[in-house]
Design a protein around this motif. Structure first.
Motif, PDB file in Angstrom:
ATOM      1  N   LEU A   1      -5.765  -7.003   1.022  1.00  0.00           N
ATOM      2  CA  LEU A   1      -5.298  -5.692   1.330  1.00  0.00           C
ATOM      3  C   LEU A   1      -3.840  -5.443   1.311  1.00  0.00           C
ATOM      4  O   LEU A   1      -3.154  -5.906   1.959  1.00  0.00           O
TER       5      LEU A   1
ATOM      6  N   GLY B   1      -5.605   3.891   0.825  1.00  0.00           N
ATOM      7  CA  GLY B   1      -4.918   3.722   2.199  1.00  0.00           C
ATOM      8  C   GLY B   1      -5.411   4.817   3.117  1.00  0.00           C
ATOM      9  O   GLY B   1      -4.651   5.231   3.919  1.00  0.00           O
ATOM     10  N   GLU B   2      -6.642   4.908   3.268  1.00  0.00           N
ATOM     11  CA  GLU B   2      -7.185   5.946   4.106  1.00  0.00           C
ATOM     12  C   GLU B   2      -6.953   5.651   5.644  1.00  0.00           C
ATOM     13  O   GLU B   2      -6.543   6.862   6.281  1.00  0.00           O
ATOM     14  N   CYS B   3      -6.709   4.586   6.036  1.00  0.00           N
ATOM     15  CA  CYS B   3      -6.356   4.379   7.479  1.00  0.00           C
ATOM     16  C   CYS B   3      -4.673   4.294   7.892  1.00  0.00           C
ATOM     17  O   CYS B   3      -4.537   4.190   8.862  1.00  0.00           O
ATOM     18  N   GLY B   4      -4.107   4.436   6.809  1.00  0.00           N
ATOM     19  CA  GLY B   4      -2.848   4.413   6.980  1.00  0.00           C
ATOM     20  C   GLY B   4      -2.094   3.387   7.205  1.00  0.00           C
ATOM     21  O   GLY B   4      -0.687   2.927   7.585  1.00  0.00           O
ATOM     22  N   GLY B   5      -2.797   2.051   6.924  1.00  0.00           N
ATOM     23  CA  GLY B   5      -2.152   0.688   7.009  1.00  0.00           C
ATOM     24  C   GLY B   5      -2.683   0.271   8.628  1.00  0.00           C
ATOM     25  O   GLY B   5      -2.227  -0.865   8.816  1.00  0.00           O
TER      26      GLY B   5
ATOM     27  N   LEU C   1     -12.774  -7.397   6.784  1.00  0.00           N
ATOM     28  CA  LEU C   1     -12.446  -5.955   6.276  1.00  0.00           C
ATOM     29  C   LEU C   1     -12.690  -6.219   4.570  1.00  0.00           C
ATOM     30  O   LEU C   1     -13.295  -5.144   4.130  1.00  0.00           O
TER      31      LEU C   1
ATOM     32  N   LEU D   1      -5.389  -1.340   9.185  1.00  0.00           N
ATOM     33  CA  LEU D   1      -6.322  -2.192   8.865  1.00  0.00           C
ATOM     34  C   LEU D   1      -7.686  -1.828   9.511  1.00  0.00           C
ATOM     35  O   LEU D   1      -8.379  -2.634  10.388  1.00  0.00           O
ATOM     36  N   SER D   2      -8.123  -0.996   9.064  1.00  0.00           N
ATOM     37  CA  SER D   2      -9.495  -0.575   9.529  1.00  0.00           C
ATOM     38  C   SER D   2     -10.311   0.219   8.246  1.00  0.00           C
ATOM     39  O   SER D   2     -11.427   0.736   8.824  1.00  0.00           O
ATOM     40  N   CYS D   3      -9.877  -0.031   7.093  1.00  0.00           N
ATOM     41  CA  CYS D   3     -10.486   0.880   5.838  1.00  0.00           C
ATOM     42  C   CYS D   3     -11.115   0.271   4.754  1.00  0.00           C
ATOM     43  O   CYS D   3     -11.892   0.558   3.961  1.00  0.00           O
ATOM     44  N   ALA D   4     -10.157  -0.867   4.189  1.00  0.00           N
ATOM     45  CA  ALA D   4     -10.055  -1.304   3.272  1.00  0.00           C
ATOM     46  C   ALA D   4     -10.216  -0.818   1.824  1.00  0.00           C
ATOM     47  O   ALA D   4     -10.676  -1.313   0.913  1.00  0.00           O
TER      48      ALA D   4
ATOM     49  N   CYS E   1      -1.750  -3.383   2.430  1.00  0.00           N
ATOM     50  CA  CYS E   1      -1.268  -2.964   3.476  1.00  0.00           C
ATOM     51  C   CYS E   1      -0.694  -3.926   4.265  1.00  0.00           C
ATOM     52  O   CYS E   1       0.041  -3.834   5.266  1.00  0.00           O
TER      53      CYS E   1
ATOM     54  N   MET F   1       0.772  -1.128   0.183  1.00  0.00           N
ATOM     55  CA  MET F   1       0.054   0.097   0.059  1.00  0.00           C
ATOM     56  C   MET F   1       0.776   1.332  -0.056  1.00  0.00           C
ATOM     57  O   MET F   1       0.796   2.176  -0.868  1.00  0.00           O
TER      58      MET F   1
ATOM     59  N   CYS G   1      -7.220   0.098   0.350  1.00  0.00           N
ATOM     60  CA  CYS G   1      -6.074  -0.552  -0.164  1.00  0.00           C
ATOM     61  C   CYS G   1      -6.250  -1.857  -0.659  1.00  0.00           C
ATOM     62  O   CYS G   1      -5.244  -2.534  -1.175  1.00  0.00           O
TER      63      CYS G   1
HETATM   64 FE1  FES Z   1      -6.851   0.859   5.683  1.00  0.00          FE
HETATM   65 FE2  FES Z   1      -4.982  -1.197   4.416  1.00  0.00          FE
HETATM   66  S1  FES Z   1      -4.845   1.124   4.412  1.00  0.00           S
HETATM   67  S2  FES Z   1      -6.592  -1.506   5.604  1.00  0.00           S
END
Ligand code: FES
Length: 108
Positions: A86, A38-42, A72, A44-47, A88, A25, A49
């Motif tokens: 994902l 990559g909204e959550c920056g990795g 996710l 693991l809370s956005c999906a 990330c 990501m 990526c």
């Molecule tokens: Fe948010 Fe991968 S960047 S889940």
């Protein structure tokens, strides 16, 4: 340094060097590849990526690395396929040098 080829939905291809230990990501984000948010920056809370691992790389990359990633992925906006991951959660290593990932049309 290992390389990743990102293929956008429209066919635009980016071959990017991604340092070992960095995730797929971030490799996209740091190089302005369209198609990964990559909204959550990795965290693991956005999906946002979501990517499709090229079939030829599925054995090496493997499926989701955790139940959280699987859950996710179910919320990803683009169609989820057997090769969905994902990005990330894919850490680069020399073993993944040459990895190819395909990007969905949209992450929303
Ligand atoms: Fe948010 Fe991968 S960047 S889940």
């Amino acid at each position: 340094m290992p390389k990743v080829t990102y293929i956008e939905h429209n066919g635009t291809t980016h071959e990017i060097e991604v340092p070992t230990g960095e995730n797929v990501m971030r490799g996209a984000l740091y190089n302005n590849v369209e198609g990964i948010v990559g909204e959550c920056g990795g965290a693991l809370s956005c999906a946002t990526c979501h990517c499709y691992v090229d079939e030829a790389w599925m054995d090496k990359v493997g499926g989701p690395s955790s139940d959280t990633e699987s859950e996710l992925l179910e919320q990803a906006s683009a169609e989820v396929k057997p090769n969905s991951r994902l990005s990330c959660q894919i850490d680069m290593s020399d073993a993944l040098d040459g990895l190819i990932v395909h990007l969905p049309e949209s992450q929303y």
